[in-house]
Design an enzyme around this catalytic site. Structure first.
Site, PDB file in Angstrom:
ATOM      1  N   SER A 104       0.818  -1.206   0.000  1.00 16.04           N
ATOM      2  CA  SER A 104       0.000   0.000   0.000  1.00 16.04           C
ATOM      3  C   SER A 104       0.855   1.259   0.000  1.00 16.04           C
ATOM      4  O   SER A 104       1.622   1.507  -0.922  1.00 16.04           O
ATOM      5  CB  SER A 104      -0.953  -0.039   1.203  1.00 16.04           C
ATOM      6  OG  SER A 104      -1.903   0.984   1.120  1.00 16.04           O
ATOM      7  N   ASP A 242      -2.627   6.153  -3.415  1.00 14.78           N
ATOM      8  CA  ASP A 242      -1.509   5.510  -2.731  1.00 14.78           C
ATOM      9  C   ASP A 242      -0.945   4.430  -3.651  1.00 14.78           C
ATOM     10  O   ASP A 242      -1.395   4.261  -4.783  1.00 14.78           O
ATOM     11  CB  ASP A 242      -1.944   4.938  -1.380  1.00 14.78           C
ATOM     12  CG  ASP A 242      -3.061   3.919  -1.510  1.00 14.78           C
ATOM     13  OD1 ASP A 242      -3.741   3.893  -2.556  1.00 14.78           O
ATOM     14  OD2 ASP A 242      -3.267   3.130  -0.570  1.00 14.78           O
ATOM     15  N   ASP A 244      -1.116   1.230  -4.009  1.00 10.53           N
ATOM     16  CA  ASP A 244      -1.913   0.152  -4.606  1.00 10.53           C
ATOM     17  C   ASP A 244      -3.268   0.619  -5.102  1.00 10.53           C
ATOM     18  O   ASP A 244      -4.066  -0.187  -5.583  1.00 10.53           O
ATOM     19  CB  ASP A 244      -2.064  -1.023  -3.636  1.00 10.53           C
ATOM     20  CG  ASP A 244      -2.998  -0.732  -2.471  1.00 10.53           C
ATOM     21  OD1 ASP A 244      -3.099   0.441  -2.071  1.00 10.53           O
ATOM     22  OD2 ASP A 244      -3.604  -1.675  -1.940  1.00 10.53           O
ATOM     23  N   ASP A 246      -6.050   1.904  -3.678  1.00 12.26           N
ATOM     24  CA  ASP A 246      -7.343   1.761  -2.993  1.00 12.26           C
ATOM     25  C   ASP A 246      -7.713   3.008  -2.203  1.00 12.26           C
ATOM     26  O   ASP A 246      -8.720   3.019  -1.502  1.00 12.26           O
ATOM     27  CB  ASP A 246      -7.371   0.517  -2.102  1.00 12.26           C
ATOM     28  CG  ASP A 246      -6.372   0.562  -0.951  1.00 12.26           C
ATOM     29  OD1 ASP A 246      -5.603   1.551  -0.840  1.00 12.26           O
ATOM     30  OD2 ASP A 246      -6.342  -0.395  -0.161  1.00 12.26           O
TER      31      ASP A 246
END
Length: 451
Positions: A104, A242, A244, A246
């Protein structure tokens, strides 16, 4: 339930460290295979795997495949995709498991493993505990895998991009300039493709991933660069993800970062007015500002609060049948389209609100008035249960009585550190600060606070 490997959002740590290394990853692949075979004893099993742009992602992918394919699991490789794309493809393919290899917003030296079940939902704590049991039983090493261990490529990017493109008309924002920061991460190709399809002129930041620069001074954790670029370019909107993908952070046209609770409020108010907010309810966490409750209440809606964590948000959304929820950190779940937090989907829905209302983001955010907030983290020698802290309990009760429906207090321990987190919100800054000081003094009476 305290687990050895799984935290609040999967397994995460430094690659090559004591937990996340080639031996562990291979054993994890074996454990996942055995877990799935136990629960699906009479059917072929398919897993989809996606990853972000960290250099270690391919090594982890290969290690997992070694453990999975050796045990007869069919693996589909999505390549570099945002985490919500993994959740989507699991559902589209009716696969048995989805794996997102990502850490993340952490630095490139870290990596991690997030798991999604056959519904595209994050695994329950109970399932994670069962998997940890299988991991503990493994003694295999990477060299134990046979030469047939491999996965099969699948165009996860294409599937995800096409789904997001379908949310708005092509060229609907052809006169918009947008600053887009993809954090040198998993959205570096997907978000530009979707926004350009809608006609946006993009000014890009963090769009050159090299395996080592994910989140490095860019992305949702560093919105100052986004804000500066919005002002310099005179853009209509700034969007940051961010690593990743999400999470979403946005800037209005003045270059001001929009609070995550204001973003939730904008989406919820729009849905309320259009009659699409199921049960007139927004699901948020205990961290969200009390101003969100007041704003929605005036519009005929309500906020349902849960413990911190997007998994907790989704669990309550499913239990109540709600379609909108999220955290003020930028994790926003729009369950009518996706069961995972999706930064790009949230951005697209925000653009839709701006188009329908004809209002700039600076005006929309003013409709969600937040309460002044005062916070403090106290390091403590021991996490004594709050119900065994009489002075603190009395102070909390007193503030509840004083504030009524015009403020709130939140006292909780950190889940990962020896810290007591204090938060007070009231109608004015002076009341918030006064309430915080009351809690601090009470905490020092009951607990050994380390200055």
């Amino acid at each position: 339930m305290k687990l050895r490997y799984f935290g609040t959002d999967g397994i995460r740590g430094a690659w090559g460290g004591p937990v996340l290394n080639d031996v562990f990853v291979h054993q994890c692949g074996f454990a996942l295979a055995h877990f799935l075979q136990k629960h699906n004893p009479s059917k072929p099993i398919t897993i989809v795997i996606g990853r972000d742009t960290r250099a270690s992602g391919e090594e982890i992918e290969a290690g997992l495949c070694g453990g999975l394919c050796t045990n007869g699991i069919h693996v589909m490789l999505l390549g570099v995709v945002p985490t919500p794309a993994v959740s989507q493809v699991v559902r589209d393919l009716q696969a048995d498991l989805g794996v997102a290899i990502t850490a993340s917003h952490n630095p490139a030296t870290d990596n991690g493993i997030k798991l999604f079940d056959n519904r595209g939902l994050k695994f329950s704590v109970e399932a994670e505990a069962e998997i940890e049991g299988f991991i503990a039983e493994q003694t295999s090493k990477p060299e134990d895998a046979n030469i047939f261990t491999c996965g099969y490529p699948y165009d996860g990017q294409g599937v995800y991009i096409n789904t997001l493109k379908s949310q708005l008309h092509q060229h609907c924002i052809r006169d918009w300039k947008i600053v887009l920061d993809t954090a040198n991460g998993a959205t570096a190709e997907t978000s530009p493709a979707v926004l350009r399809h809608f006609g946006a002129e993009l000014v890009s930041i963090g769009d050159s991933p090299d395996g080592t620069n994910i989140n490095a001074g860019v992305g949702s954790e560093h919105p100052d660069k986004l804000a500066e670029a919005v002002r310099r370019e005179k853009a209509r909107l700034g969007i940051a993800h961010d690593g990743d993908g999400d999470r979403l952070v946005v800037c209005d046209e003045t270059g001001s970062v929009v609070d995550g609770d204001q973003l939730l409020g904008i989406l919820a108010l729009a849905a309320l007015r259009e009659g699409t907010l199921v049960h007139n309810t927004l699901v948020a966490t205990v961290q969200s500002n009390f101003g969100l409750d007041k704003t929605l209440s005036k519009a005929g809606g309500r906020v349902e609060r849960v413990a911190v964590g997007d998994r907790n948000v989704l669990l309550r959304m499913r239990a109540l049948g709600c379609n909108l929820g999220g955290e003020n950190s930028g994790h926003i779940i729009q369950r009518d389209i996706s069961v995972a937090g999706d930064g790009l989907l949230a951005a697209v829905r925000l653009i839709a609100v701006m188009l329908r209302t004809g209002k700039p983001l600076s005006a929309l955010r003013q409709e969600v008035e937040l309460f002044p907030q005062a916070t403090k983290n106290l390091r403590v020698a021991e996490k004594i249960p709050l119900e065994e802290c009489p002075a603190l309990s009395e102070a909390m009760k007193r503030l509840d009585e004083e504030f009524g429906q015009e403020g709130r207090q939140l006292v909780r321990y950190s889940g990962t550190e020896p810290k007591l987190r204090l938060l007070v919100e009231a109608a004015d800054e002076a009341s918030s600060q006064k309430g915080l000081e009351l809690l601090i003094e009470a905490a020092k009476t009951d607990l050994e606070v380390i200055e």
